[in-house]
Design a protein around this motif. Structure first.
Motif, PDB file in Angstrom:
ATOM      1  N   THR A 184      40.127  36.362  18.639  1.00  0.00           N
ATOM      2  CA  THR A 184      39.895  34.983  19.080  1.00  0.00           C
ATOM      3  C   THR A 184      39.292  34.167  17.944  1.00  0.00           C
ATOM      4  O   THR A 184      39.723  33.043  17.667  1.00  0.00           O
ATOM      5  CB  THR A 184      38.942  34.962  20.300  1.00  0.00           C
ATOM      6  N   PHE A 185      38.301  34.733  17.277  1.00  0.00           N
ATOM      7  CA  PHE A 185      37.666  34.061  16.140  1.00  0.00           C
ATOM      8  C   PHE A 185      38.716  33.718  15.086  1.00  0.00           C
ATOM      9  O   PHE A 185      38.815  32.591  14.608  1.00  0.00           O
ATOM     10  CB  PHE A 185      36.590  34.982  15.541  1.00  0.00           C
ATOM     11  N   ARG A 186      39.534  34.717  14.745  1.00  0.00           N
ATOM     12  CA  ARG A 186      40.558  34.551  13.712  1.00  0.00           C
ATOM     13  C   ARG A 186      41.551  33.460  14.126  1.00  0.00           C
ATOM     14  O   ARG A 186      41.920  32.607  13.315  1.00  0.00           O
ATOM     15  CB  ARG A 186      41.271  35.893  13.529  1.00  0.00           C
ATOM     16  N   ALA A 187      41.961  33.479  15.393  1.00  0.00           N
ATOM     17  CA  ALA A 187      42.908  32.482  15.896  1.00  0.00           C
ATOM     18  C   ALA A 187      42.332  31.066  15.786  1.00  0.00           C
ATOM     19  O   ALA A 187      43.032  30.124  15.409  1.00  0.00           O
ATOM     20  CB  ALA A 187      43.285  32.791  17.340  1.00  0.00           C
ATOM     21  N   LYS A 188      41.042  30.929  16.106  1.00  0.00           N
ATOM     22  CA  LYS A 188      40.395  29.610  16.031  1.00  0.00           C
ATOM     23  C   LYS A 188      40.346  29.108  14.590  1.00  0.00           C
ATOM     24  O   LYS A 188      40.601  27.939  14.333  1.00  0.00           O
ATOM     25  CB  LYS A 188      38.963  29.684  16.576  1.00  0.00           C
ATOM     26  N   VAL A 189      39.981  29.989  13.673  1.00  0.00           N
ATOM     27  CA  VAL A 189      39.896  29.600  12.264  1.00  0.00           C
ATOM     28  C   VAL A 189      41.282  29.193  11.754  1.00  0.00           C
ATOM     29  O   VAL A 189      41.447  28.137  11.140  1.00  0.00           O
ATOM     30  CB  VAL A 189      39.310  30.737  11.392  1.00  0.00           C
ATOM     31  N   VAL A 190      42.284  30.016  12.058  1.00  0.00           N
ATOM     32  CA  VAL A 190      43.649  29.733  11.600  1.00  0.00           C
ATOM     33  C   VAL A 190      44.148  28.405  12.185  1.00  0.00           C
ATOM     34  O   VAL A 190      44.695  27.574  11.462  1.00  0.00           O
ATOM     35  CB  VAL A 190      44.602  30.900  11.954  1.00  0.00           C
ATOM     36  N   ALA A 191      43.895  28.183  13.480  1.00  0.00           N
ATOM     37  CA  ALA A 191      44.335  26.942  14.127  1.00  0.00           C
ATOM     38  C   ALA A 191      43.690  25.719  13.478  1.00  0.00           C
ATOM     39  O   ALA A 191      44.349  24.701  13.235  1.00  0.00           O
ATOM     40  CB  ALA A 191      44.009  26.985  15.620  1.00  0.00           C
ATOM     41  N   ASN A 199      48.759  25.879   5.020  1.00  0.00           N
ATOM     42  CA  ASN A 199      49.900  26.717   5.377  1.00  0.00           C
ATOM     43  C   ASN A 199      49.457  27.844   6.303  1.00  0.00           C
ATOM     44  O   ASN A 199      48.422  28.454   6.084  1.00  0.00           O
ATOM     45  CB  ASN A 199      50.488  27.252   4.060  1.00  0.00           C
ATOM     46  N   LYS A 200      50.273  28.120   7.327  1.00  0.00           N
ATOM     47  CA  LYS A 200      49.906  29.110   8.342  1.00  0.00           C
ATOM     48  C   LYS A 200      49.662  30.496   7.730  1.00  0.00           C
ATOM     49  O   LYS A 200      48.697  31.179   8.074  1.00  0.00           O
ATOM     50  CB  LYS A 200      51.014  29.188   9.396  1.00  0.00           C
ATOM     51  N   THR A 201      50.548  30.914   6.838  1.00  0.00           N
ATOM     52  CA  THR A 201      50.408  32.237   6.215  1.00  0.00           C
ATOM     53  C   THR A 201      49.142  32.301   5.373  1.00  0.00           C
ATOM     54  O   THR A 201      48.383  33.263   5.459  1.00  0.00           O
ATOM     55  CB  THR A 201      51.639  32.545   5.327  1.00  0.00           C
ATOM     56  N   THR A 202      48.913  31.269   4.578  1.00  0.00           N
ATOM     57  CA  THR A 202      47.693  31.210   3.754  1.00  0.00           C
ATOM     58  C   THR A 202      46.466  31.317   4.646  1.00  0.00           C
ATOM     59  O   THR A 202      45.544  32.081   4.364  1.00  0.00           O
ATOM     60  CB  THR A 202      47.643  29.885   2.964  1.00  0.00           C
ATOM     61  N   ALA A 203      46.465  30.561   5.740  1.00  0.00           N
ATOM     62  CA  ALA A 203      45.321  30.556   6.653  1.00  0.00           C
ATOM     63  C   ALA A 203      45.083  31.963   7.212  1.00  0.00           C
ATOM     64  O   ALA A 203      43.949  32.452   7.224  1.00  0.00           O
ATOM     65  CB  ALA A 203      45.555  29.562   7.784  1.00  0.00           C
ATOM     66  N   ALA A 204      46.160  32.619   7.657  1.00  0.00           N
ATOM     67  CA  ALA A 204      46.024  33.950   8.255  1.00  0.00           C
ATOM     68  C   ALA A 204      45.535  34.971   7.232  1.00  0.00           C
ATOM     69  O   ALA A 204      44.601  35.739   7.498  1.00  0.00           O
ATOM     70  CB  ALA A 204      47.354  34.389   8.855  1.00  0.00           C
ATOM     71  N   VAL A 205      46.157  34.967   6.054  1.00  0.00           N
ATOM     72  CA  VAL A 205      45.800  35.932   5.015  1.00  0.00           C
ATOM     73  C   VAL A 205      44.353  35.723   4.566  1.00  0.00           C
ATOM     74  O   VAL A 205      43.584  36.677   4.440  1.00  0.00           O
ATOM     75  CB  VAL A 205      46.760  35.818   3.801  1.00  0.00           C
ATOM     76  N   GLN A 206      43.971  34.479   4.354  1.00  0.00           N
ATOM     77  CA  GLN A 206      42.624  34.199   3.862  1.00  0.00           C
ATOM     78  C   GLN A 206      41.564  34.480   4.921  1.00  0.00           C
ATOM     79  O   GLN A 206      40.449  34.870   4.588  1.00  0.00           O
ATOM     80  CB  GLN A 206      42.514  32.762   3.343  1.00  0.00           C
ATOM     81  N   THR A 207      41.895  34.288   6.187  1.00  0.00           N
ATOM     82  CA  THR A 207      40.927  34.611   7.244  1.00  0.00           C
ATOM     83  C   THR A 207      40.682  36.119   7.248  1.00  0.00           C
ATOM     84  O   THR A 207      39.548  36.582   7.361  1.00  0.00           O
ATOM     85  CB  THR A 207      41.421  34.135   8.625  1.00  0.00           C
ATOM     86  N   THR A 208      41.754  36.894   7.100  1.00  0.00           N
ATOM     87  CA  THR A 208      41.617  38.351   7.024  1.00  0.00           C
ATOM     88  C   THR A 208      40.784  38.738   5.807  1.00  0.00           C
ATOM     89  O   THR A 208      39.905  39.602   5.896  1.00  0.00           O
ATOM     90  CB  THR A 208      43.013  39.015   6.943  1.00  0.00           C
ATOM     91  N   LYS A 209      41.017  38.076   4.671  1.00  0.00           N
ATOM     92  CA  LYS A 209      40.231  38.358   3.460  1.00  0.00           C
ATOM     93  C   LYS A 209      38.764  38.005   3.686  1.00  0.00           C
ATOM     94  O   LYS A 209      37.877  38.735   3.255  1.00  0.00           O
ATOM     95  CB  LYS A 209      40.769  37.573   2.261  1.00  0.00           C
TER      96      LYS A 209
END
Length: 80
Positions: free
Chosen positions: A41-48, A56-66
């Motif tokens: 949920t946290f990750r989804a909120k940050v990415v959104a 960019n969606k991919t950048t957001a997802a990858v960087q949130t994981t990092k």
């Protein structure tokens, strides 16, 4: 609680994602629960939030994981 102003430079998406994750995480009233559902949920909120600001969606997802890895949160080690 003191309000703070943070300027996020979206022309530097990597830094922007990390800044948003920091803000969301620091705004928590309690320590983050150590479970996968909470973190997704946290990750989804940050990415959104990042996508809403043109990252960019991919950048957001990858960087949130990092960001999570840099802060010692690893999906694999989380209990279900």
């Amino acid at each position: 609680k003191r309000k703070r102003t943070v300027v996020i430079d979206y022309s530097q998406p990597t830094k922007a994602v990390h800044a948003i994750a920091d803000i969301f995480y620091n705004d928590l009233q309690t320590p983050a629960p150590n479970n996968r559902r909470w973190w997704s949920t946290f990750r989804a909120k940050v990415v959104a939030e990042c996508i809403a600001n043109g990252v960019n969606k991919t950048t957001a997802a990858v960087q949130t994981t990092k960001w999570m890895a840099n802060n010692g949160f690893n999906f694999r080690s989380l209990p279900f």
